[in-house]
Motif scaffolding. Structure first.
Motif, PDB file in Angstrom:
ATOM      1  N   ASN A 233       0.773  -1.237   0.000  1.00 21.12           N
ATOM      2  CA  ASN A 233       0.000   0.000   0.000  1.00 21.12           C
ATOM      3  C   ASN A 233       0.803   1.286   0.000  1.00 21.12           C
ATOM      4  O   ASN A 233       0.221   2.365  -0.147  1.00 21.12           O
ATOM      5  CB  ASN A 233      -0.934   0.006   1.218  1.00 21.12           C
ATOM      6  CG  ASN A 233      -1.917  -1.151   1.187  1.00 21.12           C
ATOM      7  OD1 ASN A 233      -2.415  -1.527   0.143  1.00 21.12           O
ATOM      8  ND2 ASN A 233      -2.184  -1.738   2.350  1.00 21.12           N
ATOM      9  N   ALA A 234       2.127   1.243   0.189  1.00 21.23           N
ATOM     10  CA  ALA A 234       2.901   2.484   0.190  1.00 21.23           C
ATOM     11  C   ALA A 234       2.804   3.165  -1.174  1.00 21.23           C
ATOM     12  O   ALA A 234       2.935   2.526  -2.218  1.00 21.23           O
ATOM     13  CB  ALA A 234       4.362   2.209   0.534  1.00 21.23           C
ATOM     14  N   GLY A 235       2.575   4.464  -1.154  1.00 22.84           N
ATOM     15  CA  GLY A 235       2.488   5.222  -2.391  1.00 22.84           C
ATOM     16  C   GLY A 235       1.159   5.107  -3.101  1.00 22.84           C
ATOM     17  O   GLY A 235       1.001   5.617  -4.209  1.00 22.84           O
ATOM     18  N   THR A 236       0.170   4.459  -2.465  1.00 24.02           N
ATOM     19  CA  THR A 236      -1.155   4.321  -3.070  1.00 24.02           C
ATOM     20  C   THR A 236      -2.119   5.316  -2.429  1.00 24.02           C
ATOM     21  O   THR A 236      -1.771   6.055  -1.508  1.00 24.02           O
ATOM     22  CB  THR A 236      -1.696   2.894  -2.900  1.00 24.02           C
ATOM     23  OG1 THR A 236      -1.992   2.664  -1.513  1.00 24.02           O
ATOM     24  CG2 THR A 236      -0.679   1.874  -3.384  1.00 24.02           C
ATOM     25  N   LEU A 237      -3.356   5.301  -2.904  1.00 24.64           N
ATOM     26  CA  LEU A 237      -4.346   6.236  -2.374  1.00 24.64           C
ATOM     27  C   LEU A 237      -4.806   5.869  -0.973  1.00 24.64           C
ATOM     28  O   LEU A 237      -5.360   6.713  -0.262  1.00 24.64           O
ATOM     29  CB  LEU A 237      -5.552   6.290  -3.323  1.00 24.64           C
ATOM     30  CG  LEU A 237      -5.265   6.790  -4.736  1.00 24.64           C
ATOM     31  CD1 LEU A 237      -6.544   6.817  -5.552  1.00 24.64           C
ATOM     32  CD2 LEU A 237      -4.632   8.166  -4.710  1.00 24.64           C
ATOM     33  N   ARG A 238      -4.626   4.628  -0.567  1.00 28.31           N
ATOM     34  CA  ARG A 238      -5.007   4.185   0.772  1.00 28.31           C
ATOM     35  C   ARG A 238      -3.793   3.536   1.435  1.00 28.31           C
ATOM     36  O   ARG A 238      -3.703   2.310   1.500  1.00 28.31           O
ATOM     37  CB  ARG A 238      -6.173   3.201   0.708  1.00 28.31           C
ATOM     38  CG  ARG A 238      -7.498   3.799   0.276  1.00 28.31           C
ATOM     39  CD  ARG A 238      -8.074   4.734   1.358  1.00 28.31           C
ATOM     40  NE  ARG A 238      -9.384   5.236   0.985  1.00 28.31           N
ATOM     41  CZ  ARG A 238      -9.584   6.331   0.259  1.00 28.31           C
ATOM     42  NH1 ARG A 238      -8.543   7.034  -0.176  1.00 28.31           N
ATOM     43  NH2 ARG A 238     -10.797   6.741  -0.033  1.00 28.31           N
ATOM     44  N   PRO A 239      -2.857   4.344   1.912  1.00 22.56           N
ATOM     45  CA  PRO A 239      -1.598   3.776   2.434  1.00 22.56           C
ATOM     46  C   PRO A 239      -1.752   3.197   3.837  1.00 22.56           C
ATOM     47  O   PRO A 239      -1.227   3.746   4.810  1.00 22.56           O
ATOM     48  CB  PRO A 239      -0.654   4.976   2.404  1.00 22.56           C
ATOM     49  CG  PRO A 239      -1.545   6.154   2.617  1.00 22.56           C
ATOM     50  CD  PRO A 239      -2.832   5.824   1.913  1.00 22.56           C
ATOM     51  N   GLN A 240      -2.471   2.070   3.958  1.00 22.39           N
ATOM     52  CA  GLN A 240      -2.531   1.355   5.235  1.00 22.39           C
ATOM     53  C   GLN A 240      -1.273   0.506   5.290  1.00 22.39           C
ATOM     54  O   GLN A 240      -1.198  -0.555   4.686  1.00 22.39           O
ATOM     55  CB  GLN A 240      -3.789   0.493   5.317  1.00 22.39           C
ATOM     56  CG  GLN A 240      -4.134   0.019   6.719  1.00 22.39           C
ATOM     57  CD  GLN A 240      -3.048  -0.765   7.433  1.00 22.39           C
ATOM     58  OE1 GLN A 240      -2.275  -0.199   8.230  1.00 22.39           O
ATOM     59  NE2 GLN A 240      -2.926  -2.044   7.138  1.00 22.39           N
ATOM     60  N   LEU A 241      -0.282   0.962   6.015  1.00 18.84           N
ATOM     61  CA  LEU A 241       1.053   0.380   5.975  1.00 18.84           C
ATOM     62  C   LEU A 241       1.380  -0.475   7.189  1.00 18.84           C
ATOM     63  O   LEU A 241       2.405  -1.153   7.196  1.00 18.84           O
ATOM     64  CB  LEU A 241       2.099   1.505   5.869  1.00 18.84           C
ATOM     65  CG  LEU A 241       1.833   2.581   4.809  1.00 18.84           C
ATOM     66  CD1 LEU A 241       2.940   3.630   4.838  1.00 18.84           C
ATOM     67  CD2 LEU A 241       1.694   1.977   3.430  1.00 18.84           C
ATOM     68  N   SER A 242       0.530  -0.442   8.198  1.00 15.63           N
ATOM     69  CA  SER A 242       0.827  -1.138   9.447  1.00 15.63           C
ATOM     70  C   SER A 242       0.494  -2.622   9.333  1.00 15.63           C
ATOM     71  O   SER A 242      -0.410  -3.020   8.601  1.00 15.63           O
ATOM     72  CB  SER A 242       0.041  -0.513  10.599  1.00 15.63           C
ATOM     73  OG  SER A 242       0.441   0.817  10.787  1.00 15.63           O
ATOM     74  N   SER A 243       1.219  -3.400  10.107  1.00 12.62           N
ATOM     75  CA  SER A 243       1.097  -4.852  10.007  1.00 12.62           C
ATOM     76  C   SER A 243       0.078  -5.437  10.972  1.00 12.62           C
ATOM     77  O   SER A 243      -0.658  -6.349  10.623  1.00 12.62           O
ATOM     78  CB  SER A 243       2.458  -5.500  10.278  1.00 12.62           C
ATOM     79  OG  SER A 243       3.427  -5.020   9.399  1.00 12.62           O
ATOM     80  N   CYS A 244       0.076  -4.944  12.213  1.00 10.70           N
ATOM     81  CA  CYS A 244      -0.637  -5.634  13.278  1.00 10.70           C
ATOM     82  C   CYS A 244      -1.461  -4.658  14.103  1.00 10.70           C
ATOM     83  O   CYS A 244      -1.037  -3.533  14.362  1.00 10.70           O
ATOM     84  CB  CYS A 244       0.347  -6.338  14.207  1.00 10.70           C
ATOM     85  SG  CYS A 244       1.462  -7.440  13.356  1.00 10.70           S
TER      86      CYS A 244
END
Length: 957
Positions: A360-371
């Motif tokens: 998701n990095a660099g996208t419109l919905r950057p949900q980057l967290s794992s847990c």
């Protein structure tokens, strides 16, 4: 002597009179390439006939045998057809050899060993006959073939380009042959072959050779890269375009600009990335790094990570890494410089961000967290809000850990209705079904783990949740479960004392108490129960409950065993909350409350890239960790939060989890067997270095950006680092001190931390790295090697995996040959039983089930002293017994481990020993059919420990 799928009547066989089993449902549109190049419609009924003949030839043709064979053949044929058609990238054409590979695999999976053995022998004899009679005119015949373009036009097959691509793919790699791949490729060609199938043919050809030479995995990846380039460039240009790797090197900058523009137009990439200095960014791309992938790694990226529009992948590997890097550098002052720094680290494989960040990095919905960790309150609004939160968090690839301990137990009074509670289990069933419904856009299944404390009155029903028997309405077949075990319970087990179960509505403070405070409150409630002052309570022997916990862990693989007190006593954030559970993979230990959903942002250092035969490359490791920590800290500010409680928690505490992978690979470079004191010392040394540099980097970030808001009052602020918090656990338990040996200048770092503060409340956690280790081509996390030769299954398909280091060592000693390959297959990837392998190599390349579990725990304990969170620690027990499991988990607790993860066990494996050539068949080599000794396991129970190769077991990474 044996029926072939493409022979009318094999030598020595007449048609049998028994009616063959009915063919499975038809497979319209699939074609079969015969050995003479002719193409016919694929007909599954011929598999039925061949299998029926095979079984009757071996087992006889009596009426009873025929009826039995009929059912077996129908089931096997369904498996074979499914294996052939399951992969979208294989196309709609099969070679006869592919079908026969699947037949072998199905026979071996079904443990029809006599039939499979005869089938293998027959195929080998026929292959020798064909080789002896092979025509030398094959190259000329191939040159005359035509291919069909995407718009249906027939053009001459470009044999020269095919040879050029193969030559480029094998360049610089030892012991591989372009000619061998070309020969195998030609076998799969036919007149009128589609361009898509022509691109696949050399990939599939190279894959068949991986088991004999690991470098063919690199060749297969390069050939896949050629296919990907054609797909991406053609999509961006709107016309058929192809480029070799050499040609692409000059085109990458122009491609990158077009890719970024198209991604923004397709609403897949954040338009803010278009505002970077693209000339500077594109000039930093290193196309040659496309060549470092193994096939498994690149295929995984192709299937699951690369951006695509209308079914077309248009993101090449270096564009992918740069997109992620730019996405993580959006808030930097000199964002181009930082993006390039991040790109160089990611594309080198020295460090890899976790799967949600890569997605998701660099996208419109950057949900980057794992847990994400939540605690579920004891009211309907709170319970169903928790389930809704699960769905929202899982939607963008988050792994979930839910604490359910506050929900009142079965039989507890409900004041609002004057009724009795049905307990926590019905709500867990709803949570289970929600996880299945939210499958993260098809990228991977929603995944959740439910935690319950050992004193909860529903604990025994909780233990049964994963059983395959009983009321299915009180089962959660798809949700992980874990015990949250207080030290007091383990002490009662040790003393063979009593244990009392309570409903949390009557004992609310037990949920938040740990250590001596928990003991005092718990004993007070026990006294009340003894006086008859508790409405819901039950007493049993602690050892009986412990045995039941181990029995169900062995029998179903769940619930995992995690320890409440070490997680809290050593938590840096005990001043602002309580750790109520871990996460999906048991490596995160963060506070949760009604107002805060804990969030962790993960990434892993590739330890293999930071060792040489002389030892740890400390300077390189320091550089990697410093940049990695900056990337992980950036995640917190860039992240797209789906619920406000997660945003509030993450910005207040700013935890990250830097871990490691490639641990056993590093040991093998150092020539250290996993099961020895030297390996334990290296676990200590390497984790100390990672810990030192991670804490130091967070301190540097605090100087630049400010300390995290809840720093004051934390263990950090009091000069208590993870190595120091061991003393707190030792004091709480009243036991001897743990190992506290150290080699670095911790006193200076301790002073820096107390004066400057930290940017992050937590800095380290070792995640499973199930997928990102595949991308980097290294061993998973801190795991010992599963096998040295096996077929790995994941959501991208099935892949032959060979331990390249072992092959190099065997070659150096003149031992790598076809016989060794055959022996490795026969012995399930283990060199231990192979007499001609020297003892030093047997020790160095021992597989997971050949290493005593105690060594895994001792190494983990040395790491744990440096880690402010926890580690995903799988435990491998080759021959489980009640005594062995009891000893193993008591040792884990005594050594101060915070958590454990899967119990992996086996007894009689049924590995496909016949062939790994057809890698479309799944190998599930951890099928445990075991009987515990001193723990009562029903005679019908089967070990259900998580498969090493379970495609759905991708976990956090």
């Amino acid at each position: 002597m044996y029926p072939s799928l493409d022979a009318k009547h094999p030598p020595g066989h007449e048609p049998v009179s028994a009616a063959p089993a009915a063919a499975p449902s038809s497979t319209p549109g699939y074609q079969l390439i015969r050995r003479n190049g002719a193409v016919t419609l694929f007909d599954a009924s011929k598999i039925v006939v061949a299998l029926t003949k095979a079984f009757l030839a071996v087992e006889g043709s009596s009426a009873a045998a025929s009826r039995r064979v009929h059912d077996i053949v129908a089931e096997l044929t369904d498996q074979i057809v499914a294996g052939l058609t399951r992969r979208a990238d294989v196309g709609r054409t099969f070679h006869i050899e592919d079908v026969q590979d699947q037949v072998e695999l199905a026979l071996m999976r079904g443990e029809h060993h006599k039939v499979a053995r005869a089938y293998v022998i027959y195929r080998a004899e026929r292959a020798r006959e064909r080789a002896a009679a092979a025509s030398t005119a094959l190259p000329a015949a191939t040159a005359a073939l035509s291919m069909t373009t995407a718009d249906g036009v027939r053009v001459p097959l470009d044999a020269a380009r095919l040879e050029a691509v193969l030559a480029e793919a094998t360049e610089g790699l030892a012991d591989v042959s372009a000619a061998a791949i070309l020969l195998e490729t030609r076998r799969n060609l036919y007149d009128g072959i589609s361009v898509e199938e022509l691109g696949l043919a050399p990939i599939l050809a190279a894959r068949t050779l991986i088991e004999t030479e690991p470098n063919y995995a690199r060749v297969s990846a390069r050939l896949l890269g050629d296919k990907l380039r054609r797909e991406a460039l053609s999509f961006l240009d709107g016309r058929p375009v192809q480029a070799t790797q050499t040609e692409m090197a000059a085109r990458y900058p122009d491609y990158f600009r077009a890719y970024l523009q198209r991604g923004i137009a397709e609403e897949l990439i954040d338009p803010e990335l278009g505002g970077f200095d693209l000339a500077r960014i594109a000039a930093a791309l290193l196309p040659e790094r496309d060549l470092q992938f193994d096939y498994l790694g690149l295929q995984t990226l192709y299937d699951r990570y690369f951006l695509h529009a209308r079914g077309n992948r248009f993101e090449l590997p270096q564009a992918f890494f740069m997109r992620v890097a730019m996405g993580l550098a959006l808030r930097e002052v000199d964002r181009e410089a930082r993006a390039i720094e991040f790109y160089l680290l990611l594309s080198s494989f020295d460090f890899m961000a976790s799967t949600p960040t890569l997605f998701n990095a660099g996208t419109l919905r950057p949900q980057l967290s794992s847990c994400f960790l939540t605690t579920v309150p004891d009211d309907l609004d709170g319970i169903f809000k928790g389930i809704k939160d699960n769905a929202l968090l899982a939607k963008y690839s988050g792994g979930l850990g839910n604490d359910w301990t506050r929900v009142r137990g079965l039989g507890a009074h409900i004041k609002g209705t004057n009724g009795e509670s049905q307990g926590v289990v019905p709500f867990l069933k709803v949570a289970n079904d929600t996880a299945i419904a939210v499958n993260q856009g098809g990228k991977r299944k929603g995944a959740v783990c439910a935690y319950l404390e050992t004193w909860h009155v529903d604990i025994e029903e909780f233990l049964d949740l994963r059983k395959n028997t009983g009321d299915d309405r009180r089962r959660t077949h798809d949700m992980n479960t874990a015990n949250w075990v207080p030290d007091l319970f383990m002490e009662r087990v040790e003393a063979d004392g009593p244990w009392t179960l309570f409903s949390p509505d009557e004992t609310p403070e037990l949920h938040d108490l740990t250590g001596p405070a928990f003991r005092a409150a718990y004993e007070a409630y026990e006294a009340k129960a003894a006086r008859g002052e508790m409405k819901v309570s039950r007493q049993l022997r602690a050892i009986d409950l412990w045995r039941r916990m181990l029995t169900l862990l062995f029998e179903t693989g769940h619930p995992w065993i995690t320890f409440k007190d070490p997680c809290n006593i050593r938590s840096p954030q005990g001043h602002v909350g309580v750790v109520h559970s871990s996460n999906l993979c048991t490596e995160i230990t963060l506070n949760t409350s009604n107002d805060e959903v804990a969030v962790c942002n993960l990434g892993s250092v590739n330890l293999l890239a930071h060792v040489t035969p002389e030892g740890l490359d400390r300077a390189r490791l320091a550089r990697t960790v410093t940049t990695a920590m900056r990337m992980l800290d950036n995640v917190i500010d860039i992240n797209f939060y789906t619920i406000p409680e997660a945003r509030r928690s993450n910005l207040r505490h700013r935890p990250v989890g830097l871990g490691i992978m490639g641990f056993q690979d590093a040991l093998q470079v150092l020539r250290i067997p996993y099961g020895c004191d030297a390996a334990v010392r290296f676990a200590d040394e390497s984790m100390e270095a990672v810990s030192f540099h991670a804490i130091s980097a967070s301190c540097d970030l605090a100087t630049e950006r400010g300390r995290y808001p809840s720093f004051e009052g934390s263990l950090w602020s009091r000069g208590v680092l993870p190595i120091d918090s061991l003393e707190l656990l030792s004091a709480a338990r009243g036991r001897a001190a743990f190992d506290r040996s150290a080699t670095l200048d911790w006193e200076s770092l301790r002073q820096r931390v107390t004066i400057t503060g930290l940017r992050n409340s937590n800095t380290m956690a070792i995640a499973p790295t199930a997928t990102i280790s595949n991308i980097c081509g290294v061993s998973q996390s801190i795991e010992p090697a599963y096998q040295n030769l096996f077929v790995k299954s994941n959501m991208s398909g099935d892949f032959t995996v060979v331990n390249a280091a072992l092959v190099r060592d065997l070659k150096a000693r003149g031992l790598w040959d076809e016989v060794m390959v055959s022996d490795l297959k026969y012995y399930d990837g283990s060199v231990g039983p192979i007499d001609r392998v020297p003892d030093d190599l047997k020790a160095l390349y021992a597989t997971a089930f050949e290493i005593d579990t105690a060594w895994l725990i001792e190494a983990a304990a040395r790491r744990q002293k440096w880690i402010d969170q926890a580690q995903s620690l799988n435990l491998y027990v080759a021959n489980p017994s009640g005594r062995k499991l009891d000893e193993t988990y008591r040792l884990a607790w005594k050594r101060g481990l915070k958590t454990t993860y899967y119990l992996r066990s086996r007894s009689a494996t049924h590995v496909e020993k016949s062939t790994l050539k057809g890698t479309d068949g799944k190998l599930n080599a951890v099928s445990a059919v075991l009987a515990a000794t001193s723990i009562a396991v029903p005679e019908t129970a089967f070990g259900q420990a998580c498969s090493i190769n379970d495609p759905d077991c991708e976990a956090c990474q």
